[in-house]
Enzyme design. Structure first.
Site, PDB file in Angstrom:
ATOM      1  N   GLU A  83      -6.692  -1.387  -6.867  1.00  0.00           N
ATOM      2  CA  GLU A  83      -5.803  -0.579  -7.690  1.00  0.00           C
ATOM      3  C   GLU A  83      -4.829  -1.490  -8.447  1.00  0.00           C
ATOM      4  OE1 GLU A  83      -5.298   3.653  -5.416  1.00  0.00           O
ATOM      5  OE2 GLU A  83      -4.309   1.923  -4.486  1.00  0.00           O
ATOM      6  N   HIS A 119      -3.385  -3.775  -5.566  1.00  0.00           N
ATOM      7  CA  HIS A 119      -3.615  -3.284  -4.204  1.00  0.00           C
ATOM      8  C   HIS A 119      -5.082  -3.459  -3.808  1.00  0.00           C
ATOM      9  CE1 HIS A 119      -3.905   0.254  -1.207  1.00  0.00           C
ATOM     10  NE2 HIS A 119      -3.578  -0.862  -0.580  1.00  0.00           N
ATOM     11  N   ASN A 146      -4.575   6.128  -1.423  1.00  0.00           N
ATOM     12  CA  ASN A 146      -3.805   6.548  -0.253  1.00  0.00           C
ATOM     13  C   ASN A 146      -3.080   7.868  -0.475  1.00  0.00           C
ATOM     14  OD1 ASN A 146      -4.532   4.509   1.508  1.00  0.00           O
ATOM     15  ND2 ASN A 146      -2.898   3.158   0.859  1.00  0.00           N
ATOM     16  N   SER A 182       0.817  -1.210   0.000  1.00  0.00           N
ATOM     17  CA  SER A 182       0.000   0.000   0.000  1.00  0.00           C
ATOM     18  C   SER A 182       0.850   1.260   0.000  1.00  0.00           C
ATOM     19  CB  SER A 182      -0.920   0.019   1.226  1.00  0.00           C
ATOM     20  OG  SER A 182      -0.150  -0.019   2.426  1.00  0.00           O
TER      21      SER A 182
END
Length: 288
Positions: free
Chosen positions: A153, A141, A191, A120
């Site tokens: 992702e 991800h 993120n 991540s």
């Protein structure tokens, strides 16, 4: 329709178990590698417990649970991965550990087998550099909990060959998820936006702008979020967020990613959120 059929997952922890469940639920056999039999057994027990909860809630039949578990094969020997089309790494967020493991996996699987990381916060491009034929490496991800979160992702490393992202996107769609293809940047897309937001919330809470409960209520009701930001931090794990945001800061030197002082203090004190009952909103030892 995906051309990926035999899948391996590296790591049978919380995240690994969730990915294993999602892949097995798509009808694919899943080989799960962990360091020893005790950890493999613990991961299988974690998966069974999650599925048992689904049975109790009427989301899954007992027969469906048993069929899914039959497709899961825990192993401790790398050689068991030799026939896999796709390997998904989901071990601890340490670059040295991931590099070493991915290099050893690459020596076992076929030269055209896809190798992806669920990191991540770490650079997929950097991790790909540890693998011969790095064009087959990318990021995949998943978000926690993987069985419930719909988005995945698909991260293109600089070395990723044309077509890899498309193959992985088709695989993700086969899993019943929604792929989002992104570049390899610190935090990727979600993120990259989320980490500074959570850092800002921690700073405002530390400045006593409002109580933890009122901050969460305002963000849930004002913006329609399912969870308030401090509730989300406790769920993610304060230590996990601190590591992710520190990694993003180290990679960019962007002050938006710098871990706030209160976060660093709480992690140093052993406050990790829901997993140990100490966080912003947990009843035991909350920060209010």
């Amino acid at each position: 329709m995906s051309d990926i059929h035999n899948v391996a997952v590296l790591g049978f922890g919380t995240m690994g178990a969730g990915i294993v469940q999602v892949v097995a639920a798509s009808g694919r056999p899943v080989t799960v590698l962990d360091t020893d039999q005790d950890r493999a057994d613990a991961g299988l027990a974690r998966l069974r417990a999650f599925l048992d909860g689904g049975v109790r809630r009427g989301k899954l039949t007992e027969a469906g649970r048993d069929e899914l578990l039959d497709r899961v094969r825990p192993v401790t020997d790398l050689a068991a991965l030799a026939s896999c089309d796709l390997v998904i790494e989901a071990v601890t967020e340490r670059a040295d550990v991931k590099r070493d493991l991915l290099a050893r996996v690459a020596a076992v699987v076929a030269g055209d087998a896809l190798i992806v990381t669920n990191t991540s916060a770490l650079s997929v491009t950097d991790l790909a550099g540890s693998v011969p034929n790095p064009g087959r490496v990318a990021g995949l991800h998943f978000f926690n909990p993987a069985p419930l979160m719909k988005v995945v992702e698909v991260v293109r490393a600089l070395q990723s060959e044309p077509g890899v992202a498309e193959r992985l996107s088709a695989f993700v769609e086969d899993l019943g998820k929604d792929p989002v293809v992104v570049k390899d940047r610190p935090g990727f897309l979600v993120n990259h936006l989320l980490l500074p937001y959570l850092n800002d919330v921690i700073a405002e809470y530390d400045a006593e702008l409002a109580s933890a409960e009122d901050i969460d209520t305002a963000m849930r009701l004002g913006l329609g979020y399912k969870l308030g930001p401090l509730e989300l931090l406790d769920l993610i794990g304060l230590d996990v967020h601190e590591h992710a945001t520190r990694s993003a800061y180290d990679a960019t030197l962007d002050p938006r990613f710098a871990p706030p002082p209160l976060l660093r203090q709480m992690v140093a004190a052993g406050y990790h959120g829901d997993k140990n009952g100490q966080g912003f909103r947990t009843e035991k030892g909350n920060a209010q």
